[in-house]
Design an enzyme around this catalytic site. Sequence first.
Site, PDB file in Angstrom:
ATOM      1  N   HIS A 124       0.866  -1.186   0.000  1.00  0.00           N
ATOM      2  CA  HIS A 124       0.000   0.000   0.000  1.00  0.00           C
ATOM      3  C   HIS A 124       0.904   1.237   0.000  1.00  0.00           C
ATOM      4  O   HIS A 124       2.017   1.208   0.518  1.00  0.00           O
ATOM      5  CB  HIS A 124      -0.863  -0.039   1.266  1.00  0.00           C
ATOM      6  CG  HIS A 124      -1.890   1.040   1.354  1.00  0.00           C
ATOM      7  ND1 HIS A 124      -1.594   2.322   1.771  1.00  0.00           N
ATOM      8  CD2 HIS A 124      -3.211   1.029   1.089  1.00  0.00           C
ATOM      9  CE1 HIS A 124      -2.705   3.051   1.759  1.00  0.00           C
ATOM     10  NE2 HIS A 124      -3.695   2.295   1.351  1.00  0.00           N
ATOM     11  N   ASP A 201       3.109  -4.427   7.919  1.00  0.00           N
ATOM     12  CA  ASP A 201       1.877  -3.661   7.753  1.00  0.00           C
ATOM     13  C   ASP A 201       0.710  -4.613   8.010  1.00  0.00           C
ATOM     14  O   ASP A 201       0.432  -5.479   7.184  1.00  0.00           O
ATOM     15  CB  ASP A 201       1.842  -3.091   6.323  1.00  0.00           C
ATOM     16  CG  ASP A 201       0.521  -2.411   6.009  1.00  0.00           C
ATOM     17  OD1 ASP A 201       0.448  -1.739   4.961  1.00  0.00           O
ATOM     18  OD2 ASP A 201      -0.448  -2.555   6.784  1.00  0.00           O
ATOM     19  N   GLN A 204      -4.595  -5.033   7.147  1.00  0.00           N
ATOM     20  CA  GLN A 204      -5.617  -5.965   6.660  1.00  0.00           C
ATOM     21  C   GLN A 204      -5.572  -7.319   7.362  1.00  0.00           C
ATOM     22  O   GLN A 204      -6.382  -8.196   7.066  1.00  0.00           O
ATOM     23  CB  GLN A 204      -5.445  -6.184   5.131  1.00  0.00           C
ATOM     24  CG  GLN A 204      -5.635  -4.928   4.313  1.00  0.00           C
ATOM     25  CD  GLN A 204      -7.078  -4.417   4.262  1.00  0.00           C
ATOM     26  OE1 GLN A 204      -8.015  -5.106   4.672  1.00  0.00           O
ATOM     27  NE2 GLN A 204      -7.270  -3.197   3.795  1.00  0.00           N
ATOM     28  N   LYS A 227     -10.336  -0.221  10.697  1.00  0.00           N
ATOM     29  CA  LYS A 227     -10.468  -1.458   9.903  1.00  0.00           C
ATOM     30  C   LYS A 227     -10.820  -2.660  10.757  1.00  0.00           C
ATOM     31  O   LYS A 227     -10.992  -3.756  10.247  1.00  0.00           O
ATOM     32  CB  LYS A 227      -9.159  -1.720   9.157  1.00  0.00           C
ATOM     33  CG  LYS A 227      -8.849  -0.678   8.095  1.00  0.00           C
ATOM     34  CD  LYS A 227      -7.620  -1.069   7.336  1.00  0.00           C
ATOM     35  CE  LYS A 227      -7.182   0.024   6.386  1.00  0.00           C
ATOM     36  NZ  LYS A 227      -8.124   0.281   5.310  1.00  0.00           N
ATOM     37  N   CYS A 367      -4.825   2.562  -3.611  1.00  0.00           N
ATOM     38  CA  CYS A 367      -3.532   3.068  -3.107  1.00  0.00           C
ATOM     39  C   CYS A 367      -2.409   2.050  -3.314  1.00  0.00           C
ATOM     40  O   CYS A 367      -1.551   1.854  -2.437  1.00  0.00           O
ATOM     41  CB  CYS A 367      -3.620   3.436  -1.625  1.00  0.00           C
ATOM     42  SG  CYS A 367      -4.762   4.742  -1.268  1.00  0.00           S
TER      43      CYS A 367
HETATM   44  C1  LIG Z   1      -2.562  -2.837   3.493  1.00  0.00           C
HETATM   45  C2  LIG Z   1      -2.857  -1.415   3.938  1.00  0.00           C
HETATM   46  N1  LIG Z   1      -1.869  -0.697   4.511  1.00  0.00           N
HETATM   47  C3  LIG Z   1      -2.065   0.560   4.938  1.00  0.00           C
HETATM   48  C4  LIG Z   1      -3.300   1.159   4.783  1.00  0.00           C
HETATM   49  C5  LIG Z   1      -3.479   2.580   5.284  1.00  0.00           C
HETATM   50  O1  LIG Z   1      -4.367   2.558   6.394  1.00  0.00           O
HETATM   51  P1  LIG Z   1      -4.839   3.963   7.008  1.00  0.00           P
HETATM   52  O2  LIG Z   1      -5.539   4.660   5.894  1.00  0.00           O
HETATM   53  O3  LIG Z   1      -5.735   3.596   8.144  1.00  0.00           O
HETATM   54  O4  LIG Z   1      -3.570   4.656   7.426  1.00  0.00           O
HETATM   55  C6  LIG Z   1      -4.357   0.462   4.189  1.00  0.00           C
HETATM   56  C7  LIG Z   1      -5.686   1.143   4.009  1.00  0.00           C
HETATM   57  N2  LIG Z   1      -6.569   0.525   3.069  1.00  0.00           N
HETATM   58  C8  LIG Z   1      -7.102   1.314   2.052  1.00  0.00           C
HETATM   59  C9  LIG Z   1      -7.987   2.441   2.511  1.00  0.00           C
HETATM   60  O5  LIG Z   1      -9.157   2.360   1.617  1.00  0.00           O
HETATM   61  N3  LIG Z   1      -9.103   1.208   0.857  1.00  0.00           N
HETATM   62  C10 LIG Z   1      -7.948   0.502   1.126  1.00  0.00           C
HETATM   63  O6  LIG Z   1      -7.668  -0.592   0.702  1.00  0.00           O
HETATM   64  C11 LIG Z   1      -4.147  -0.851   3.765  1.00  0.00           C
HETATM   65  O7  LIG Z   1      -5.135  -1.581   3.204  1.00  0.00           O
END
Ligand SMILES: Cc1ncc(COP(=O)(O)O)c(CN[C@@H]2CONC2=O)c1O
Length: 422
Positions: A124, A201, A204, A227, A367
């Site tokens: 991400h 990280d 998820q 989440k 992202c």
């Molecule tokens: C694997 C992963 N890492 C980091 C983040 C960042 O998390 P925060 O936004 O809480 O800092 C996300 C957010 N997931 C995104 C947010 O919307 N859709 C997604 O898949 C993520 O899925």
Amino acid sequence: MVRDIQAIRDDFPILDREIDGTPLVYLDNAATTQTPESVYEVFETYYREYNSNIHRGIHTLSHEASVAYEEAHDRLAEFVGASGGREELVFTKNTTESINLVAYGLGLQNLGPDDTIVTTEMEHHASLVTWQQIAELTGATIQFIRVNEDGHLDMEHATELIGPETAVLSVTHVSNVLGTVNPVTELAELAHEHDAYVVVDGAQSVPTRPVDVEEMDADFFAFSGHKMAGPTGIGCLYGKRHLLDEMDPFLYGGEMITHVTLDRSVWNDPPWKFEAGTPPIAEGIALAAAADYLDDIGMDRVREHEDRLAQYLLERLEDRDDATIYGPPSGEQRAGLVSFNVDGVHGHDMSSLLNDRGIAVRAGDHCTQPLHETLDIPGSVRASFYVYNTTDDIDALLDAIDDAEEKRDAYLRSERYHDAIY
Ligand SMILES: Cc1ncc(COP(=O)(O)O)c(CN[C@@H]2CONC2=O)c1O
């Protein structure tokens, strides 16, 4: 106690919402999960009964708020298997801030041109962009473990990249696009053979399966409250105590010091050393309630439920000759999310058509633009499940996809299309 799905759904009043007269089908949980009554009631109780600033007030409200906020750290540490309790669990704003804290607090101070940061193509942006920036600022090299056709990391490539010059391995535990569950324990072992810091990280994974940071031997582990049925504005960084002692603060000010003179300041102990200023008190306390809520269901059951729903959708999409699915095929363990595309229907059109039917999914690059480049697609549609979703929700999604396909075929037969093309 095994709670049935309807009892769980009753905990989330938002699921009774209608979208233009159609019942909501919420399938965007990888972005943000919904919040049960038991969690948002914590906010109301806090603001009704003991709202106060923490750690400095010599009065009952401040004491009550301080105790609840401090104990919330212990609760989240326990939730991810951190035996050091609050001293190893920093509250941040979200996963993004947690990863930045490590990158700036440890990476910026310790990396140089001879060092390598190893990460993956599936990261991400919260992680990938952060380590890209640290590489730029320190002169370190950044390398990316390849992703195979089936959505798994190329472990042979990982063993090639991870070596004596590796200073940091940063890897997502679960991909927010592919649903792949990465072998973080195996990767951590490889990295630790070369004394590299291991940053995971967990955005998820923490919400969707049992996580034990000590078993995987992560040095740092980041995740978000929103989440895991918790509020936005609160995230966590687990760090091994001796590394948090080594790490520099990221923000400076009140709370994070024990002694200040005009000449110098002495930092507080972790986690307070990294929590400058007035923190998100109610959010932290509510996140502990979210951990309680999920443990009441049982994280093994959460994982099984999500896997069942993912397999149910995968099998049905695999039967379609015009759907492309990204990530491990049906039959393989994966997180409760499926990213896909339907020939001839742009992701944003699909998302909009689904919304017309009350169905909330996410479309775009999630992202993870480099991953979509590897997949050679501009974007994807992602359905993601949580504890309150059912196969009925997936049947509604599949019907709506049928409808989108019918609209596509009708358009392809229309004069408008032929006039546009010929
Ligand atoms: C694997 C992963 N890492 C980091 C983040 C960042 O998390 P925060 O936004 O809480 O800092 C996300 C957010 N997931 C995104 C947010 O919307 N859709 C997604 O898949 C993520 O899925």
